[in-house]
Write an enzyme that holds these catalytic residues in place. Structure first.
Site, mmCIF file in Angstrom:
data_model
loop_
_atom_site.group_PDB
_atom_site.id
_atom_site.type_symbol
_atom_site.label_atom_id
_atom_site.label_comp_id
_atom_site.label_asym_id
_atom_site.label_seq_id
_atom_site.Cartn_x
_atom_site.Cartn_y
_atom_site.Cartn_z
ATOM 1 N N GLU A 25 -0.833 -3.815 -2.407
ATOM 2 C CA GLU A 25 -0.828 -5.277 -2.462
ATOM 3 C C GLU A 25 -2.147 -5.816 -1.900
ATOM 4 O O GLU A 25 -2.808 -5.145 -1.086
ATOM 5 C CB GLU A 25 0.353 -5.800 -1.620
ATOM 6 C CG GLU A 25 0.466 -7.317 -1.597
ATOM 7 C CD GLU A 25 1.822 -7.810 -1.079
ATOM 8 O OE1 GLU A 25 2.595 -7.006 -0.533
ATOM 9 O OE2 GLU A 25 2.086 -9.015 -1.226
ATOM 10 N N ASN A 172 8.587 -10.948 -8.140
ATOM 11 C CA ASN A 172 8.847 -10.119 -6.960
ATOM 12 C C ASN A 172 9.657 -10.922 -5.951
ATOM 13 O O ASN A 172 9.337 -12.088 -5.677
ATOM 14 C CB ASN A 172 7.530 -9.692 -6.305
ATOM 15 C CG ASN A 172 7.745 -9.072 -4.924
ATOM 16 O OD1 ASN A 172 8.215 -7.946 -4.822
ATOM 17 N ND2 ASN A 172 7.440 -9.813 -3.862
ATOM 18 N N GLU A 173 10.682 -10.328 -5.417
ATOM 19 C CA GLU A 173 11.495 -10.981 -4.375
ATOM 20 C C GLU A 173 11.711 -12.458 -4.709
ATOM 21 O O GLU A 173 11.440 -13.343 -3.884
ATOM 22 C CB GLU A 173 10.863 -10.782 -2.984
ATOM 23 C CG GLU A 173 10.800 -9.315 -2.592
ATOM 24 C CD GLU A 173 10.580 -9.024 -1.119
ATOM 25 O OE1 GLU A 173 10.241 -9.939 -0.350
ATOM 26 O OE2 GLU A 173 10.756 -7.850 -0.734
ATOM 27 N N TYR A 257 13.426 -1.954 3.862
ATOM 28 C CA TYR A 257 12.510 -1.507 4.923
ATOM 29 C C TYR A 257 13.310 -1.108 6.160
ATOM 30 O O TYR A 257 14.342 -1.711 6.469
ATOM 31 C CB TYR A 257 11.550 -2.641 5.303
ATOM 32 C CG TYR A 257 10.474 -2.897 4.261
ATOM 33 C CD1 TYR A 257 9.362 -2.080 4.187
ATOM 34 C CD2 TYR A 257 10.579 -3.956 3.362
ATOM 35 C CE1 TYR A 257 8.361 -2.299 3.240
ATOM 36 C CE2 TYR A 257 9.589 -4.185 2.410
ATOM 37 C CZ TYR A 257 8.485 -3.353 2.357
ATOM 38 O OH TYR A 257 7.498 -3.571 1.423
ATOM 39 N N GLU A 313 9.929 -1.003 -3.151
ATOM 40 C CA GLU A 313 9.384 -1.182 -1.794
ATOM 41 C C GLU A 313 10.324 -0.492 -0.829
ATOM 42 O O GLU A 313 11.500 -0.879 -0.720
ATOM 43 C CB GLU A 313 9.229 -2.665 -1.437
ATOM 44 C CG GLU A 313 8.100 -3.333 -2.200
ATOM 45 C CD GLU A 313 7.800 -4.760 -1.759
ATOM 46 O OE1 GLU A 313 7.973 -5.076 -0.563
ATOM 47 O OE2 GLU A 313 7.389 -5.555 -2.621
HETATM 48 O O1 AHR Z 1 5.224 -5.030 1.689
HETATM 49 C C1 AHR Z 1 5.119 -6.235 2.381
HETATM 50 C C2 AHR Z 1 5.999 -7.318 1.791
HETATM 51 O O2 AHR Z 1 7.335 -6.976 1.949
HETATM 52 C C3 AHR Z 1 5.872 -7.589 0.315
HETATM 53 O O3 AHR Z 1 4.821 -8.423 0.004
HETATM 54 C C4 AHR Z 1 7.173 -8.231 -0.023
HETATM 55 O O4 AHR Z 1 7.564 -7.998 -1.348
HETATM 56 C C5 AHR Z 1 8.133 -7.653 1.001
HETATM 57 O O5 AHR Z 1 8.868 -8.624 1.640
#
Ligand code: AHR
Length: 509
Positions: A25, A172-173, A257, A313
């Site tokens: 990114e 995205n998101e 994450y 991600e």
């Molecule tokens: O990877 C960092 C961020 O995490 C990305 O930009 C987003 O898609 C996610 O929230």
């Protein structure tokens, strides 16, 4: 003695090599400084791409790279990133530190980077602040070989031949930074946007002829356990379409994450105790529950599994390294990250019937990177070494396997199995086995029973250090893979003692 059974006669799904994919990114030093330094840099480069980084990425056989975001994708206007660099528009990167984005890395540079790495291209389009026309013209610009306004513009910018876009993400998101939408609203937008993402490599004179190598379209999926999003988007995609719609979404993404201490506090990448070690690994293992639950919803709409789950991600997200820009998400990487990678990749392999791609976040200098750079210096993180060991699963066939486990940990809420594994037959017919030992302190004797093939020749490698071990620019090889000579042949299989805090890879020829 831990029993580990591998039945090579029971072949399961293909492990798409894209499961070993990466995400990049316009964030901090991922692109600028990390991979791209420009043609005039003193750092050795080819057409602006760092030679050292490209070589390290080629070594792990990066199969696919996602770009330009992330949250950045829904603020990105691709026409700002083409043409002479000196006249490209400058913008504020509002998501990531408010720094000036000079757009010197754009579509042509991304395609050049992927060419050098030798990987497939996954571009993420802008739904949040873009338009259907803008997205549709980007595809025309990149992929049309004939005469058209966008193809001519590409030629005027020095690229005669069209490129291949393997995957295209529609937003995205979009439940968050990509527009704060509801699943139904996004689902309808997806239907509309994707209609105008034409397959310019198709034979337009024969509308019914399928192009088997067409660009694959990916819809924005859920964050973590937002099952309502998965259900709401799929319900909208499949509504009022009488079968016409099916096939117009090839993938649905999922983002997850691992924040050891939660989203607010996150926790240090390097200073942690055993409690945090197990908590992190327990949270990494949770991705299996997420995959199973989202897959169960997908099964209701798509029982033939035509729509891939795209975990585009994933990885650890800690508090930034002290003294670094809070918006740049730069973090160190230890044996704990190696275990997170090993565990996650074993899980993706095991679910490769539905998981068709996964992209660790992010490839260089951001979150759980495989590479860190500092000026001209570069190091391979423990996570890089895991990707290097696991690359042998790429495009292999998963086989049935089972390992006996016991539950270990420090806190009731964060107990984990001591071992995880996966096994596959690679395209050359070799059996590839990867095992992780999650215990910070304890080794285990393992006896592998391999049915369906004789064990003649084998080799083994291991990544094993104390849980805080990491590579630094002064000591870049403190953590690295070594030959593992503790494996011996026994009747029916192999025997070995797996050390604490380790990732093992065995090849049986
Ligand atoms: O990877 C960092 C961020 O995490 C990305 O930009 C987003 O898609 C996610 O929230």
């Amino acid at each position: 003695m831990v029993k580990y059974i591998i039945n090579t006669e029971h072949k399961k799904s293909k492990i798409n090599r894209e499961i070993y994919g990466h995400f990049s990114e316009h964030l901090g030093r991922c692109i600028y400084g990390g991979m791209y330094v420009g043609e005039n840099s003193d750092i050795p480069n080819t057409n602006g791409m760092r030679n050292d980084v490209v070589e390290a990425l080629r070594e792990i056989r990066v199969p696919v790279l996602r770009w330009p975001g992330g949250c950045f994708a829904d603020e990105y206007h691709w026409k700002d990133g083409i043409g002479p660099k000196e006249s490209r528009k400058k913008m504020v990167n509002t998501n990531w530190g408010g720094v000036v984005e000079d757009n010197s890395f754009g579509t042509h540079e991304f395609m050049e980077l992927c060419r050098q790495i030798g990987c497939k291209t996954y571009i993420n389009g802008n739904v949040g602040s873009g338009s259907v026309q803008e997205m549709s013209e980007w595809i025309e610009y990149m992929t049309f070989g004939g005469t058209s306004p966008m193809a001519e513009l590409r030629r005027a910018n020095g690229q005669d031949e069209p490129w291949k876009v393997d995957y295209f993400g529609v937003g995205n998101e979009n439940w968050g930074c990509g527009g704060n939408m509801t699943p139904e609203y996004y689902g309808n937008l997806y239907r509309r946007y994707q209609t105008f993402l034409k397959d310019y490599r198709k034979d337009f004179s024969d509308p019914d002829k399928e192009n088997p190598d067409r660009m694959r379209k990916i819809a924005c999926g859920a964050n973590v356990d937002d099952y309502e999003w998965t259900d709401g988007v799929l319900k909208t995609l499949f509504r009022h379409c009488e079968g016409r719609f099916h096939g117009n979404a090839d993938g649905l993404s999922l983002h997850y994450y691992v924040h050891p201490e939660g989203w607010q506090i996150k926790g240090s990448a390097t200073e942690f105790d055993e409690k945090a070690w197990y908590k992190t690994l327990a949270k990494a293992l949770y991705i299996e529950t997420l995959i199973e639950r989202h897959a169960a919803i997908m099964d209701q709409y798509d029982p033939e599994k035509k729509i891939g789950m795209i975990v585009d991600e994933w990885g650890t997200w800690y508090t930034v390294e002290p003294g670094t820009h809070p918006g740049f998400l730069y973090q160190q990487n230890t044996m704990r990250d190696a275990l997170v990678a090993g565990i996650s990749l074993n899980i993706f392999n095991k679910h490769s019937d539905r998981v068709k791609m996964a992209n660790i976040a992010q490839i260089v200098n951001v979150l759980q990177s495989v590479i860190l750079t500092e000026g001209p210096k570069m190091l391979k993180t423990p996570t890089w070494h895991v990707f290097n060991m696991y690359k042998h699963h790429q495009d292999a066939t998963l086989v049935d396997s089972y390992i006996e486990t016991e539950t270990i940990g420090e806190e009731e809420e964060y107990l984990v199995p001591n071992l995880t594994e996966s096994a596959s037959i690679d395209p050359d017919g070799k059996l590839q086995i990867t095992v992780t030992n999650l215990s910070a302190t304890q080794s285990y004797p393992v006896e592998t029973l391999i049915t369906g093939r004789k064990v003649e020749k084998f080799s083994a490698e291991i990544l094993c250090e104390e849980m805080h071990a990491k590579n630094t620019f002064d000591e870049p090889d403190a953590v690295k893979t070594k030959a593992f000579d503790g494996v011996e042949k026994v009747h029916g299989g192999l025997k070995f003692e797996i050390p604490a805090c380790s990732v093992v890879h065995i090849t049986v020829e």
